[in-house]
Design an enzyme around this catalytic site. Structure first.
Site, short mmCIF file in Angstrom:
data_model
loop_
_atom_site.label_atom_id
_atom_site.label_comp_id
_atom_site.label_asym_id
_atom_site.label_seq_id
_atom_site.Cartn_x
_atom_site.Cartn_y
_atom_site.Cartn_z
N HIS A 45 -10.26 -9.72 -5.10
CA HIS A 45 -11.41 -10.26 -4.37
C HIS A 45 -12.63 -10.19 -5.29
O HIS A 45 -12.68 -9.34 -6.19
CB HIS A 45 -11.78 -9.40 -3.16
CG HIS A 45 -10.70 -9.18 -2.16
ND1 HIS A 45 -10.06 -10.20 -1.48
CD2 HIS A 45 -10.15 -8.03 -1.68
CE1 HIS A 45 -9.18 -9.68 -0.64
NE2 HIS A 45 -9.21 -8.37 -0.75
N GLN A 102 -7.31 -5.55 -4.47
CA GLN A 102 -7.00 -5.25 -3.06
C GLN A 102 -5.77 -4.36 -2.89
O GLN A 102 -5.69 -3.57 -1.97
CB GLN A 102 -6.82 -6.56 -2.29
CG GLN A 102 -5.53 -7.33 -2.54
CD GLN A 102 -5.54 -8.14 -3.84
OE1 GLN A 102 -6.56 -8.27 -4.47
NE2 GLN A 102 -4.39 -8.69 -4.21
N HIS A 136 -16.53 -7.65 8.00
CA HIS A 136 -16.69 -6.59 6.99
C HIS A 136 -17.95 -5.76 7.20
O HIS A 136 -17.95 -4.55 6.96
CB HIS A 136 -16.68 -7.20 5.59
CG HIS A 136 -15.48 -8.05 5.34
ND1 HIS A 136 -15.46 -9.40 5.53
CD2 HIS A 136 -14.22 -7.70 4.98
CE1 HIS A 136 -14.26 -9.88 5.28
NE2 HIS A 136 -13.47 -8.87 4.95
N SER A 147 -10.59 -0.97 4.99
CA SER A 147 -9.85 -1.97 4.20
C SER A 147 -10.35 -2.04 2.75
O SER A 147 -11.34 -1.40 2.38
CB SER A 147 -10.01 -3.33 4.85
OG SER A 147 -11.33 -3.78 4.62
N CYS A 148 -9.68 -2.88 1.98
CA CYS A 148 -10.04 -3.02 0.55
C CYS A 148 -11.46 -3.52 0.37
O CYS A 148 -12.24 -2.95 -0.40
CB CYS A 148 -9.05 -3.97 -0.12
SG CYS A 148 -8.69 -5.46 0.82
N ASN A 149 -11.84 -4.59 1.09
CA ASN A 149 -13.21 -5.11 0.93
C ASN A 149 -14.24 -4.10 1.41
O ASN A 149 -15.29 -3.92 0.78
CB ASN A 149 -13.36 -6.43 1.73
CG ASN A 149 -12.73 -7.58 1.00
OD1 ASN A 149 -13.10 -7.88 -0.13
ND2 ASN A 149 -11.76 -8.22 1.62
N ILE A 173 0.84 -1.19 0.00
CA ILE A 173 0.00 0.00 0.00
C ILE A 173 0.88 1.26 0.00
O ILE A 173 0.63 2.21 -0.74
CB ILE A 173 -0.96 0.00 1.22
CG1 ILE A 173 -1.88 -1.25 1.20
CG2 ILE A 173 -1.77 1.28 1.30
CD1 ILE A 173 -2.81 -1.36 0.02
N GLY A 180 -6.11 -2.40 8.31
CA GLY A 180 -5.66 -3.49 9.18
C GLY A 180 -5.65 -3.10 10.65
O GLY A 180 -5.41 -3.93 11.52
#
Ligand code: NAD
Length: 334
Positions: free
Chosen positions: A221, A299, A195, A140-142, A13, A111
């Site tokens: 994802h 992601q 999530h 986060s990414c999701n 990242i 995270g």
């Protein structure tokens, strides 16, 4: 005046956020940190970033390896207005006292637990809540993928409840020390997955439950989403088409899997970075009052624009639409 930025943790990242900030006219990367003098550290120097040591006691390893450093994280913090902490999960919280002591603002990543910051952030969902804040966490990414999709749908429909299943790439491509070679891992086995709670940190009024599975792939994802709502499919499709941070793709054009999306992105962007949610057009349908959608999320890249916008919100140097427009333009998000 440009906002002076440090990147603490030049990994997956961190390196992407550094390059994105480098493209902005209202902020600059003053330095990046590494814990080891490895190829990533050497590349950072080659690219022209000033390199600092993230863990001060390790400076001798850099000296031995003859990798030029400008000092330690403590020296870097003296020179900046904000640090984007891109260290591994939970390490950001350990680093926070350093930032407080130095009197600099900090952006944390997904995270970290949400309480590491005053507010969790997604540009489309809650840009204004980060205005003037000192500690902000980019989800986060999701969660970014879900929050963006739900925000766009909410803009044209009355959302009753959201149910989503995340099919997660097991690790990033570079992670050779861990993985899942052959299997599908419910993660967690006991439902729900975290999530949904994370989405509520940026969209608190959404009724959402999520489940998640890890599968042996590293590319992207995939989310299967269903949303009970009052609204029209054509309005939703039009809103998704209009939102630059959503990319609609079609099976007809050959986008049959995440492999094909990545193949496309290899031509489009450095490191095949896809900053947008990739939504399959054919997956969008309303059945008995429920919207169905399938989207893919890169992601490694999706949170990058949000980190840039978070900085503008924290320093109140641009309104939401203006920040998003500038970030999109510089990153090639159309
Ligand atoms: P990474 O392992 O690729 O990079 C982390 C970097 O931090 C490495 O260069 C490491 O050497 C460095 N580091 C280690 N200890 C440090 C310390 N004490 N201080 C400063 N730096 C230190 O990890 P990543 O994938 O870039 O993840 C960073 C954060 O972004 C995590 O919170 C993660 O959950 C979040 N995130 C990751 C992804 C993803 O898919 N990779 C997506 C969204 C959010």
């Amino acid at each position: 005046m440009k906002v002076k930025v440090a990147i603490n943790g030049y990994g997956t990242i961190g390196k992407r956020v550094a390059d994105a900030i480098n493209l902005q006219k209202d902020m600059e990367v003053v330095g990046v940190t590494k814990t080891k003098p490895d190829f990533e550290a050497k590349l950072a120097v080659e690219k022209g970033y000033k390199l600092y040591v993230a863990i001060p006691e390790r400076i001798e390893f850099f000296e031995k390896a003859e990798v030029k450093v400008e000092g330690t994280i403590d020296d870097l913090l003296e020179k900046v207005d904000v640090v984007v902490d891109c260290s591994p999960n939970k390490v950001g919280a350990e680093n926070k006292p350093k930032y407080e002591k130095a009197g600099v603002k900090a952006v944390f990543q997904g995270g970290e637990k949400s309480h590491v910051a005053e507010v969790s952030f997604n540009a489309l969902a809650n840009y204004d809540e980060a205005r003037g804040k000192n500690f902000v966490r980019v989800v986060s990414c999701n969660t970014t993928g879900l929050a963006r999709f739900i925000s766009v749908v909410k803009s044209v429909a009355d959302v009753k409840k959201v149910r989503a299943t995340m099919i997660r790439r097991v690790v990033d491509p570079k992670e050779d020390k861990k993985g899942l070679v052959n299997g599908i891992m419910p993660d967690p086995v006991k439902l729900p997955s975290h999530h949904a709670e994370d989405v509520k940190t940026v969209l608190p009024d959404v009724n959402i439950v999520t489940t998640a599975f890890k599968v042996p792939t590293t590319l992207m994802h995939v989310h299967g989403i269903s949303i009970e709502l009052d609204g029209k499919l054509e309005d939703i499709v039009a809103a998704l088409e209009e939102e630059p941070r959503i990319m609609l793709v079609s099976e007809e054009d050959g986008f049959t899997s995440t492999a094909k999306i990545i193949e496309y992105a290899r031509e489009l962007r450095m490191r095949y970075d896809i900053f947008e949610n990739v939504v399959w057009r054919e997956s969008l349908a309303i059945h008995e009052g429920e919207l169905f959608a399938v989207q893919a999320i890169h992601q490694e890249a999706i949170v990058v624009p949000e980190n840039v916008d978070a900085i503008r919100a924290m320093f109140e140097i641009a309104e939401k639409e203006e920040s998003i427009r500038m970030t999109n333009e510089t990153l090639g998000i159309k």
